[in-house]
Design an enzyme around this catalytic site. Structure first.
Site, PDB file in Angstrom:
ATOM      1  N   GLU A 248       2.868  -3.717 -13.113  1.00 27.05           N
ATOM      2  CA  GLU A 248       3.139  -4.451 -11.868  1.00 27.05           C
ATOM      3  C   GLU A 248       1.857  -5.162 -11.507  1.00 27.05           C
ATOM      4  O   GLU A 248       0.865  -4.529 -11.137  1.00 27.05           O
ATOM      5  CB  GLU A 248       3.587  -3.478 -10.766  1.00 27.05           C
ATOM      6  CG  GLU A 248       4.271  -4.186  -9.593  1.00 27.05           C
ATOM      7  CD  GLU A 248       3.286  -4.731  -8.579  1.00 27.05           C
ATOM      8  OE1 GLU A 248       2.864  -5.907  -8.726  1.00 27.05           O
ATOM      9  OE2 GLU A 248       2.933  -3.990  -7.658  1.00 27.05           O
ATOM     10  N   CYS A 284       0.825  -6.954  -2.980  1.00 26.68           N
ATOM     11  CA  CYS A 284       1.369  -7.762  -4.080  1.00 26.68           C
ATOM     12  C   CYS A 284       2.534  -8.631  -3.627  1.00 26.68           C
ATOM     13  O   CYS A 284       2.849  -9.623  -4.283  1.00 26.68           O
ATOM     14  CB  CYS A 284       1.833  -6.852  -5.220  1.00 26.68           C
ATOM     15  SG  CYS A 284       0.497  -5.917  -5.988  1.00 26.68           S
TER      16      CYS A 284
END
Length: 483
Positions: A248, A284
């Site tokens: 990720e 993120c």
């Protein structure tokens, strides 16, 4: 409330070493604590112990795994204030948001406890033709084996939870390397795990710098590497050998606000402010790009700028602080430079853009060339870009004109727009009528393109940490032996 020193954990045991790493209070810049740093030999011991623990973890029954996870839920709840304070200090996260992350830590372990006892298989119908008459198939999931985890600084509790809790539920021994700048939360989690009946060698927590973490990537005894962080992850994947890899790696999340939102811009702006500036944009899925329909653009811009100017900034330990520091001065200088470069190329800074140390004001910019770093790369700080659009297809194209694809958001009352966005946006997830920053810890979470591969979310992580084992049984078709 912080200890002066925290040990590392090797094969379930607290270990104090001579080599220490300082943990800095991100707001004051002072040393808040120190942690023990393991030697190369101790890293090898952690890996060897995890490999040796694989059979015992495989035989550690689901109800036993559940009991460990439930113990963690109880202890994290009892230590909520301590965990929140440590997070506030080591990450610079405002205290009210730190409390929220502790809640998510607890919820993630609770979800994992529930999933630990429902890792089920299937009965397969193999009788699809005369050739396979009498054949029956069955599957079950078995632990993958030793796994390694590398986590970032921005969610040092919850992102660790999304790796550790599923590993325990799945029956996998693990070695965790928390971020150098924020190791305290992981070590407190280690303290709690050391109180449980996990098999010997089931876990290690190793505060390491990147130069000494190589074996967690390259060692063939690990069956999976799970990395959350920067685009460095692609290099780690190339070095990981035959093991499974999940990544990720962030994004530059976009949000579309269409013409149907004219009557509720106040509520929309409230969510955009949260999405863009929550924990100083160091997420993120922070809102980095906003595309608003031209019919509402001017009003949305006015409201957004006014709201950004009113945000309370400063000491994250104060309950009314919304915007705390970035992780360090280098990160703030980088983003300040990107903003200056965008201004140089014709962009207009509507508010913010000023930096003092690692504090950067909430910044709103419009007219940014999409090829510049401020738009193309992950800002990872308190800045949001505004741009108008005329046709919905143009907004979709603008969102997709990115190397990243983690999550996107759309505010709309038009079902066709929602469905088209779900179909056409190149993203791991779409959030309708909220910001892309929304996440529930049970849902699948992960991206496409440069944002990574694989999915987090407890059940999905358990799947990644399990092997699918097949058994096919043929009806005998003849009499049983006598006796």
């Amino acid at each position: 409330m912080l200890d002066a020193h925290y040990p590392c954990y090797i094969a379930n045991k607290a270990v104090t070493t001579k080599t220490r790493m300082s943990v800095i209070d991100k707001y004051s810049g002072e040393v808040a604590s120190e942690v023990s740093v393991p030697s190369d030999a101790q890293v090898e011991k952690a890996i060897a112990s995890a490999a040796a623990a694989a059979p015992a973890m495989r035989n550690f029954k689901p109800f036993q795994r559940q009991a460990v996870l439930e113990h963690c839920v109880r202890r994290f709840t009892e230590r909520r204030d301590e965990l929140a304070y440590a997070l506030c200090v080591e990450a610079g996260k405002p205290i009210k948001d730190s409390v929220g992350e502790v809640t998510r830590l607890i919820e993630t372990f609770k979800i994992a406890a529930e999933e630990a006892v429902r890792i089920n298989g299937e009965t397969l119908n193999l009788e699809i033709s005369a050739r396979t008459a009498g054949y029956h198939g069955f599957t079950r999931r078995v632990p993958l084996g030793p796994v390694s985890f590398i986590t970032p600084f921005n969610f040092p509790l919850n992102l660790v939870a999304h790796k550790v809790a599923p590993a325990i539920a799945a029956g996998c021994p693990f070695v965790l390397k928390p971020a150098e700048r924020t190791p305290l939360g992981s070590l407190i989690i280690g303290q709690v795990l050391a109180e449980t009946d996990l098999p010997k060698g089931a876990f290690s927590v190793l505060p390491l710098d990147g130069a000494h973490a190589g074996p967690l990537v390259t060692d063939d005894r690990f069956r999976l590497l799970s990395f959350t962080g920067s685009l460095l992850g692609w290099d780690l994947r190339a070095r990981a050998g035959k093991k499974k890899v999940t990544l990720e790696l962030g994004g530059n999340a976009a949000c579309i606000v269409d013409h149907t939102q004219a009557g509720q811009l106040g509520a929309v702006v409230d969510r955009l402010i949260f999405g863009a500036f929550y924990q100083s944009g160091q997420s993120c899925i922070s809102v980095q790009r906003i595309y608003a329909h031209e019919s509402i653009y001017d009003e949305l811009r006015k409201r957004l700028v006014n709201a950004a100017k009113k945000l309370k900034t400063g000491d994250p330990k104060k309950k009314d602080t919304f915007l705390g520091p970035m992780v360090d001065e280098a990160a703030a200088k980088r983003l300040e430079g990107w903003i200056a470069d965008a201004r140089k190329h014709g962009a207009k800074v509507l508010c913010g853009g000023n930096r003092k140390g690692n504090m950067l004001d909430a910044t709103v910019v419009e007219g940014v060339n999409p090829d510049l770093d401020l738009s193309r790369r992950e800002a990872f700080g308190p800045v949001v870009l505004l741009a108008p659009y005329r046709h919905f297809d143009d907004a979709v194209a603008a969102v997709n004109a990115s190397d990243f694809g983690l999550q996107a958001g759309i505010f709309t009352q038009d079902l066709d727009h929602a469905m088209r966005a779900w179909t056409e946006l190149e993203q791991g997830g779409l959030i309708v009528n909220d910001v892309p920053s929304f996440r529930v810890d049970s849902m699948p979470y992960g991206g496409v393109k440069s944002s990574g591969i694989g999915r987090e979310g407890v059940r999905y992580a358990i799947d990644d940490m399990s092997d699918l084992r097949l058994m096919v049984m043929r009806e005998s078709g003849w009499a049983s032996p006598a006796g």
